[in-house]
Design an enzyme around this catalytic site. Sequence first.
Site, mmCIF file in Angstrom:
data_model
loop_
_atom_site.group_PDB
_atom_site.id
_atom_site.type_symbol
_atom_site.label_atom_id
_atom_site.label_comp_id
_atom_site.label_asym_id
_atom_site.label_seq_id
_atom_site.Cartn_x
_atom_site.Cartn_y
_atom_site.Cartn_z
ATOM 1 N N LYS A 164 0.778 -1.288 -0.183
ATOM 2 C CA LYS A 164 0.102 -0.100 -0.110
ATOM 3 C C LYS A 164 0.806 1.254 0.264
ATOM 4 O O LYS A 164 1.833 1.274 0.632
ATOM 5 C CB LYS A 164 -0.883 -0.068 1.309
ATOM 6 C CG LYS A 164 -2.010 1.193 1.200
ATOM 7 C CD LYS A 164 -2.758 0.849 2.358
ATOM 8 C CE LYS A 164 -3.937 1.976 2.493
ATOM 9 N NZ LYS A 164 -4.922 1.923 3.695
ATOM 10 N N SER A 184 -9.718 2.322 2.830
ATOM 11 C CA SER A 184 -8.931 3.120 1.949
ATOM 12 C C SER A 184 -7.967 2.186 1.331
ATOM 13 O O SER A 184 -7.267 2.443 0.190
ATOM 14 C CB SER A 184 -8.141 4.072 2.720
ATOM 15 O OG SER A 184 -7.279 3.483 3.762
ATOM 16 N N SER A 186 -10.634 -0.070 7.171
ATOM 17 C CA SER A 186 -10.070 0.256 5.847
ATOM 18 C C SER A 186 -9.136 -1.049 5.222
ATOM 19 O O SER A 186 -8.674 -1.320 4.118
ATOM 20 C CB SER A 186 -8.788 1.199 5.820
ATOM 21 O OG SER A 186 -9.637 2.653 5.764
#
Length: 495
Positions: A78, A158, A182
């Site tokens: 990420k 997210s 998330s």
Amino acid sequence: MSDLNKLTIAEARDSLRRGDITSAELTESCLTAISGAGALNAFVHDTSQLAREMASAADTRLKAGDAPAMCGIPLGIKDLFCTRGVPSQAASGILDGFRPEYESTVTSKLFEAGAVMLGKLNMDEFAMGSSNETSVYGNAVNPWRRKGDDAALTPGGSSGGSAAAVAADLCLGATGTDTGGSIRQPAAFTGITGIKPTYGRCSRWGVVAFASSLDQAGPMTKTVRDSAIMLGAMCGHDPKDSTSADMAVPDFEAALTGDIRGKVIGIPEEYSIDGMPQEIRDLWADGSEMLKDAGAEIRWISLPHTKYALPAYYVIAPAEASSNLARYDGVRYGHRASLAPGDGITEMYEKTRAEGFGPEVQRRVMVGTYVLSAGFYDAYYNRARKVRTLIKRDFEQVFADGVDAILTPATPSAAFGLGEMASADPVQMYLNDVFTVTVNLAGLPGVTVPAGQDAQGLPLGLQLIGRPWEEGELLNCAYTLERAAGFVAKPEKWW
């Protein structure tokens, strides 16, 4: 073997150790899949050359016969994790061009274990969002589609890029972060497994901060076993993070016995919210029956302060964000606005932040600054902190009464279309976190497991919440649920 990218981490580990495949072959299979999946917009920074070098080094370790479980496993990282010499932007324009000279602790641990970095993954800007629509790179796209419908769907947020990449077999696993859901919400939207460990289990050092008392890193994988393997490599005490717990990391995979006889699973009354789709309600009931059939005792419980969780979260998280994001000023790194003659330092701050931050980040920074301001600190922030304490106490009471894990829905719906909520009241988007924020506020571990599909063929997930520091037992409950649900569906390739 062109489909090596479809292996699970456990399958790949065993094949690598037997010498049936090499990490170089596995990595090439993933890189080929990534190159053909531009429509998903999951990978946003290419590190393919570095991946090949890491795979070669992993193969050398594997031949020597003393390789950890993650050695040679290709992962997506990420964009919130700082990676040395590689763009680490947190999907924000304000960090354009930022290449850190250091490595986050979590990625350091993974790379020391021999894992391979395929590239950096899309996400909501500064991890603020539930749909991956606030990214400077554009939307990440869910590999799943509704039956007979070509509309692009959100992969959740997210960690939307992470979820899309794992679900589409672009990588064997991915790192995610979870501040209010998330990891768990996008995992549910894409039919994969995601675990947020206990706050303090994974170091936050080198992970771009959103809300420091809530953020926690975790793995996003194809199966519960894979999550157990990857989590073991990510955890451990870090003196550079004052919130990191100095505790031994258990063998999470060894805890996956599939035996939950005598365990007590709590079903919280307060999670049965008005307007919940019948499909979610039925799945929740089916999940409790599956655990009951496996020998667990199902018990209705009460978490009375749950209804205050969402408002408390949306005071605390923006307050911490406004404090954390004050460091992005255009002075030391990242984007700096062009200045007009006569502009001073104040104008530079204002223009840089106006250009660099997207609308959702600006909204949360303003909300956070407001609730921390002199006249409103007690009315909002202090009150939210007190509510947080009460929410944590609710969970402590339930666990003290003998409950081993809590079963809830993961999301209030299946994945929705990109753009469907963009024009709506932001609060409608925030409601996506209704089942997940309590876990962050209380610092507990939570895991999402795919357990079924809706009438349109989209995956639906269930969430299990565990006792603090007992991720092994939580993963074992999730493993039992995973086996009982038998979810094996994959998205049909359209990209």
